[in-house]
Design a protein around this motif. Structure first.
Motif, PDB file in Angstrom:
ATOM      1  N   ALA A 114       0.823  -1.205   0.000  1.00  0.00           N
ATOM      2  CA  ALA A 114       0.000   0.000   0.000  1.00  0.00           C
ATOM      3  C   ALA A 114       0.859   1.259   0.000  1.00  0.00           C
ATOM      4  CB  ALA A 114      -0.933  -0.008   1.207  1.00  0.00           C
ATOM      5  N   LEU A 115       1.966   1.245   0.748  1.00  0.00           N
ATOM      6  CA  LEU A 115       2.835   2.409   0.787  1.00  0.00           C
ATOM      7  C   LEU A 115       3.586   2.592  -0.535  1.00  0.00           C
ATOM      8  CD1 LEU A 115       4.324   2.123   4.398  1.00  0.00           C
ATOM      9  CD2 LEU A 115       2.471   3.592   3.599  1.00  0.00           C
ATOM     10  N   GLU A 116       4.065   1.489  -1.103  1.00  0.00           N
ATOM     11  CA  GLU A 116       4.767   1.589  -2.383  1.00  0.00           C
ATOM     12  C   GLU A 116       3.867   2.200  -3.452  1.00  0.00           C
ATOM     13  OE1 GLU A 116       7.358  -1.254  -5.414  1.00  0.00           O
ATOM     14  OE2 GLU A 116       5.629  -2.090  -4.349  1.00  0.00           O
ATOM     15  N   GLU A 117       2.597   1.788  -3.476  1.00  0.00           N
ATOM     16  CA  GLU A 117       1.659   2.322  -4.464  1.00  0.00           C
ATOM     17  C   GLU A 117       1.473   3.826  -4.315  1.00  0.00           C
ATOM     18  OE1 GLU A 117      -1.941   0.107  -4.049  1.00  0.00           O
ATOM     19  OE2 GLU A 117      -1.112  -1.725  -4.923  1.00  0.00           O
ATOM     20  N   ARG A 118       1.719   4.330  -3.116  1.00  0.00           N
ATOM     21  CA  ARG A 118       1.574   5.767  -2.862  1.00  0.00           C
ATOM     22  C   ARG A 118       2.902   6.504  -2.933  1.00  0.00           C
ATOM     23  NH1 ARG A 118      -2.310   2.894  -0.553  1.00  0.00           N
ATOM     24  NH2 ARG A 118      -4.388   3.818  -0.274  1.00  0.00           N
ATOM     25  N   GLY A 119       3.962   5.816  -3.354  1.00  0.00           N
ATOM     26  CA  GLY A 119       5.261   6.455  -3.501  1.00  0.00           C
ATOM     27  C   GLY A 119       5.963   6.728  -2.187  1.00  0.00           C
ATOM     28  N   ILE A 120       5.601   5.971  -1.151  1.00  0.00           N
ATOM     29  CA  ILE A 120       6.181   6.160   0.174  1.00  0.00           C
ATOM     30  C   ILE A 120       7.193   5.052   0.434  1.00  0.00           C
ATOM     31  CG2 ILE A 120       5.707   6.216   2.644  1.00  0.00           C
ATOM     32  CD1 ILE A 120       2.864   7.188   1.913  1.00  0.00           C
ATOM     33  N   GLY A 121       8.449   5.427   0.692  1.00  0.00           N
ATOM     34  CA  GLY A 121       9.454   4.416   0.971  1.00  0.00           C
ATOM     35  C   GLY A 121      10.862   4.988   0.882  1.00  0.00           C
ATOM     36  N   PHE A 122      11.823   4.125   1.128  1.00  0.00           N
ATOM     37  CA  PHE A 122      13.232   4.499   1.079  1.00  0.00           C
ATOM     38  C   PHE A 122      13.702   4.494  -0.377  1.00  0.00           C
ATOM     39  CE2 PHE A 122      17.686   2.986   1.007  1.00  0.00           C
ATOM     40  CZ  PHE A 122      18.292   4.051   1.669  1.00  0.00           C
ATOM     41  N   PRO A 123      14.223   5.621  -0.893  1.00  0.00           N
ATOM     42  CA  PRO A 123      14.697   5.664  -2.285  1.00  0.00           C
ATOM     43  C   PRO A 123      16.060   4.982  -2.400  1.00  0.00           C
ATOM     44  CG  PRO A 123      15.031   7.794  -1.232  1.00  0.00           C
ATOM     45  CD  PRO A 123      14.328   6.921  -0.217  1.00  0.00           C
ATOM     46  N   VAL A 124      16.068   3.852  -3.036  1.00  0.00           N
ATOM     47  CA  VAL A 124      17.271   3.015  -3.079  1.00  0.00           C
ATOM     48  C   VAL A 124      18.456   3.740  -3.714  1.00  0.00           C
ATOM     49  CG1 VAL A 124      18.234   0.876  -3.997  1.00  0.00           C
ATOM     50  CG2 VAL A 124      15.900   0.911  -3.106  1.00  0.00           C
ATOM     51  N   LEU A 125      18.212   4.505  -4.761  1.00  0.00           N
ATOM     52  CA  LEU A 125      19.293   5.200  -5.479  1.00  0.00           C
ATOM     53  C   LEU A 125      19.490   6.627  -4.996  1.00  0.00           C
ATOM     54  CD1 LEU A 125      18.600   3.947  -9.124  1.00  0.00           C
ATOM     55  CD2 LEU A 125      20.141   3.004  -7.401  1.00  0.00           C
ATOM     56  N   GLY A 126      18.805   7.003  -3.946  1.00  0.00           N
ATOM     57  CA  GLY A 126      18.926   8.362  -3.424  1.00  0.00           C
ATOM     58  C   GLY A 126      17.710   9.190  -3.757  1.00  0.00           C
ATOM     59  N   PRO A 127      17.505  10.276  -3.005  1.00  0.00           N
ATOM     60  CA  PRO A 127      16.287  11.072  -3.179  1.00  0.00           C
ATOM     61  C   PRO A 127      16.200  11.827  -4.494  1.00  0.00           C
ATOM     62  CG  PRO A 127      17.793  12.124  -1.636  1.00  0.00           C
ATOM     63  CD  PRO A 127      18.348  10.777  -1.917  1.00  0.00           C
ATOM     64  N   ASP A 128      17.325  12.005  -5.171  1.00  0.00           N
ATOM     65  CA  ASP A 128      17.335  12.817  -6.389  1.00  0.00           C
ATOM     66  C   ASP A 128      17.452  11.984  -7.661  1.00  0.00           C
ATOM     67  OD1 ASP A 128      17.235  15.141  -4.802  1.00  0.00           O
ATOM     68  OD2 ASP A 128      19.415  15.048  -4.515  1.00  0.00           O
ATOM     69  N   ARG A 129      17.355  10.652  -7.541  1.00  0.00           N
ATOM     70  CA  ARG A 129      17.479   9.792  -8.720  1.00  0.00           C
ATOM     71  C   ARG A 129      16.265   8.904  -8.864  1.00  0.00           C
ATOM     72  NH1 ARG A 129      23.011   6.628  -8.670  1.00  0.00           N
ATOM     73  NH2 ARG A 129      22.138   5.974 -10.682  1.00  0.00           N
ATOM     74  N   GLU A 130      15.888   8.674 -10.085  1.00  0.00           N
ATOM     75  CA  GLU A 130      14.765   7.774 -10.379  1.00  0.00           C
ATOM     76  C   GLU A 130      15.167   6.353 -10.043  1.00  0.00           C
ATOM     77  OE1 GLU A 130      10.805   7.407 -11.765  1.00  0.00           O
ATOM     78  OE2 GLU A 130      12.013   9.230 -11.675  1.00  0.00           O
ATOM     79  N   GLY A 131      14.287   5.615  -9.384  1.00  0.00           N
ATOM     80  CA  GLY A 131      14.607   4.231  -9.046  1.00  0.00           C
ATOM     81  C   GLY A 131      13.589   3.651  -8.093  1.00  0.00           C
ATOM     82  N   PRO A 132      13.781   2.404  -7.700  1.00  0.00           N
ATOM     83  CA  PRO A 132      12.812   1.747  -6.821  1.00  0.00           C
ATOM     84  C   PRO A 132      12.819   2.349  -5.422  1.00  0.00           C
ATOM     85  CG  PRO A 132      14.753   0.384  -7.090  1.00  0.00           C
ATOM     86  CD  PRO A 132      14.907   1.519  -8.049  1.00  0.00           C
ATOM     87  N   ILE A 133      11.683   2.187  -4.736  1.00  0.00           N
ATOM     88  CA  ILE A 133      11.588   2.580  -3.338  1.00  0.00           C
ATOM     89  C   ILE A 133      11.243   1.341  -2.511  1.00  0.00           C
ATOM     90  CG2 ILE A 133      10.900   4.951  -3.831  1.00  0.00           C
ATOM     91  CD1 ILE A 133       8.025   4.109  -3.081  1.00  0.00           C
ATOM     92  N   VAL A 134      11.655   1.347  -1.259  1.00  0.00           N
ATOM     93  CA  VAL A 134      11.376   0.232  -0.360  1.00  0.00           C
ATOM     94  C   VAL A 134      10.783   0.796   0.935  1.00  0.00           C
ATOM     95  CG1 VAL A 134      12.307  -1.727   0.914  1.00  0.00           C
ATOM     96  CG2 VAL A 134      13.276  -1.119  -1.317  1.00  0.00           C
ATOM     97  N   PRO A 135       9.492   0.639   1.151  1.00  0.00           N
ATOM     98  CA  PRO A 135       8.922   1.067   2.426  1.00  0.00           C
ATOM     99  C   PRO A 135       9.544   0.265   3.573  1.00  0.00           C
ATOM    100  CG  PRO A 135       7.199   0.658   0.802  1.00  0.00           C
ATOM    101  CD  PRO A 135       8.467   0.117   0.235  1.00  0.00           C
ATOM    102  N   ILE A 136       9.933   0.945   4.636  1.00  0.00           N
ATOM    103  CA  ILE A 136      10.537   0.292   5.796  1.00  0.00           C
ATOM    104  C   ILE A 136       9.442   0.102   6.836  1.00  0.00           C
ATOM    105  CG2 ILE A 136      12.370   0.356   7.496  1.00  0.00           C
ATOM    106  CD1 ILE A 136      13.334   0.230   4.581  1.00  0.00           C
ATOM    107  N   VAL A 137       9.081  -1.162   7.083  1.00  0.00           N
ATOM    108  CA  VAL A 137       7.908  -1.477   7.912  1.00  0.00           C
ATOM    109  C   VAL A 137       8.256  -2.560   8.935  1.00  0.00           C
ATOM    110  CG1 VAL A 137       5.485  -2.156   7.922  1.00  0.00           C
ATOM    111  CG2 VAL A 137       6.419  -0.929   5.942  1.00  0.00           C
ATOM    112  N   PRO A 138       8.807  -2.195  10.064  1.00  0.00           N
ATOM    113  CA  PRO A 138       8.988  -3.171  11.136  1.00  0.00           C
ATOM    114  C   PRO A 138       7.634  -3.674  11.635  1.00  0.00           C
ATOM    115  CG  PRO A 138      10.281  -1.197  11.532  1.00  0.00           C
ATOM    116  CD  PRO A 138       9.344  -0.873  10.426  1.00  0.00           C
ATOM    117  N   ALA A 139       7.645  -4.838  12.269  1.00  0.00           N
ATOM    118  CA  ALA A 139       6.390  -5.430  12.722  1.00  0.00           C
ATOM    119  C   ALA A 139       6.616  -6.283  13.960  1.00  0.00           C
ATOM    120  CB  ALA A 139       5.778  -6.291  11.605  1.00  0.00           C
TER     121      ALA A 139
END
Length: 311
Positions: free
Chosen positions: A79-104
């Motif tokens: 759900a977070l990835e679909e909303r563009g919420i997550g850790f930018p793997v390549l950095g905040p200024d580069r296009e690339g995948p994101i990984v939401p960090i969700v401890p549980a």
């Protein structure tokens, strides 16, 4: 309430005898964790240690269903990835995948109701939607991850509390599901609230333990104070003092007691004096949230509630 902290959202999905609760920090939160129970069920806790690289998380998933319930975090991530919420793997200024960090973390509730009825990926996804709608923010009791919770001989639940300290908010949301007792069988009062209504001790002592000796209390402490990741760890640690005041015994080999702490501040840090005040407030909020969970629980599932024992 937990959502008194700016930037925090809370959502639940209740399944009757189990459920999931999700705490969202869409803009990111500096976070720490402290695990005190001997039988924890957790996910992504190692990355929260102060010496590790990832600094911020985007949600915490609290779930029933024992280890099966950890699957709910997959839906939260989706759900977070679909909303563009997550850790930018390549950095905040580069296009690339994101990984939401969700401890549980999960509670053991498989002996209450149907053990096959447990939270799934879809329920985690739905809880995110509910959190963003804001419809669950102020609810306590037999809801979400607290739906199938037990607290010693009584029905447990989901509770919240908050306080203001030096212009900042400190809050806690706790799923109270301990092996230990929450009521003093000598006085009839709640351990966490000695001035609470007195229950019938005669009725209490004859109640069997409803779910055996496999339980857990889990929760989230949140603040808008600009604490660092390492200071968040300190809040999680001191939060357990509140747990120990409200539950006796706490942190047993059969519990999986786990508390997360997170901040929506800028992470620049606070001085030692303020950190001490925030830490004390964290313990108080955890204690009060456990009391809130117990006093707000609803009858059902063949479990006795605190309110039912008040003469």
């Amino acid at each position: 309430m937990l959502c008194d902290v700016p930037g925090i959202h809370l959502g639940h999905v209740s399944l009757g005898d189990s459920g999931v609760s999700v705490v969202l920090a869409p803009a990111g939160a500096y976070a720490g964790v402290d695990v005190r129970g001997g039988g924890p069920g957790t996910r992504e806790t190692d990355l929260l240690e102060p010496h590790n690289s990832v600094q911020q998380i985007h949600a915490v998933t609290l779930s029933g269903g024992s280890a099966y319930g950890l699957a709910a975090a997959d839906g939260v991530m989706q759900a977070l990835e679909e909303r563009g919420i997550g850790f930018p793997v390549l950095g905040p200024d580069r296009e690339g995948p994101i990984v939401p960090i969700v401890p549980a973390a999960v509670i053991f509730d498989l002996l209450v109701g149907d053990p096959a009825n447990r939270p799934t990926r879809d329920h985690g996804y739905e809880a995110v939607q509910n959190a963003l709608k804001g419809q669950d923010r102020d609810i306590s009791g037999s809801i979400g991850a607290g739906s199938g919770a037990t607290a010693g001989r009584l029905r447990g639940g989901f509770g919240q509390a908050s306080v203001e300290i030096d212009g900042f908010v400190v809050a806690a949301a706790v799923v109270a599901n301990p092996v230990g007792e929450v009521v003093d069988a000598t006085t009839g009062h709640l351990y966490g609230a000695p001035g609470s209504d007195r229950v019938s001790v005669d009725k209490l002592v004859f109640l069997p333990h409803p779910a055996g000796e496999l339980n857990t209390t889990i929760g989230v402490i949140a603040t808008d104070a600009p604490i660092t990741k390492a200071q968040a760890k300190r809040l999680a640690m001191t939060g357990h003092d509140g747990l120990a005041r409200a539950v006796r015994p706490a942190h047993s080999p059969m519990d999986g007691d786990t508390l997360f702490a997170l901040s929506t501040g800028d992470g620049t840090g606070v001085d030692t004096v303020l950190l001490a005040s925030l830490s004390a407030a964290a313990a108080d909020c955890v204690q009060d949230a456990i009391v809130d969970a117990i006093t707000s629980a609803s009858p059902g599932l063949g479990l006795t509630t605190y309110r039912e024992l008040i003469p």
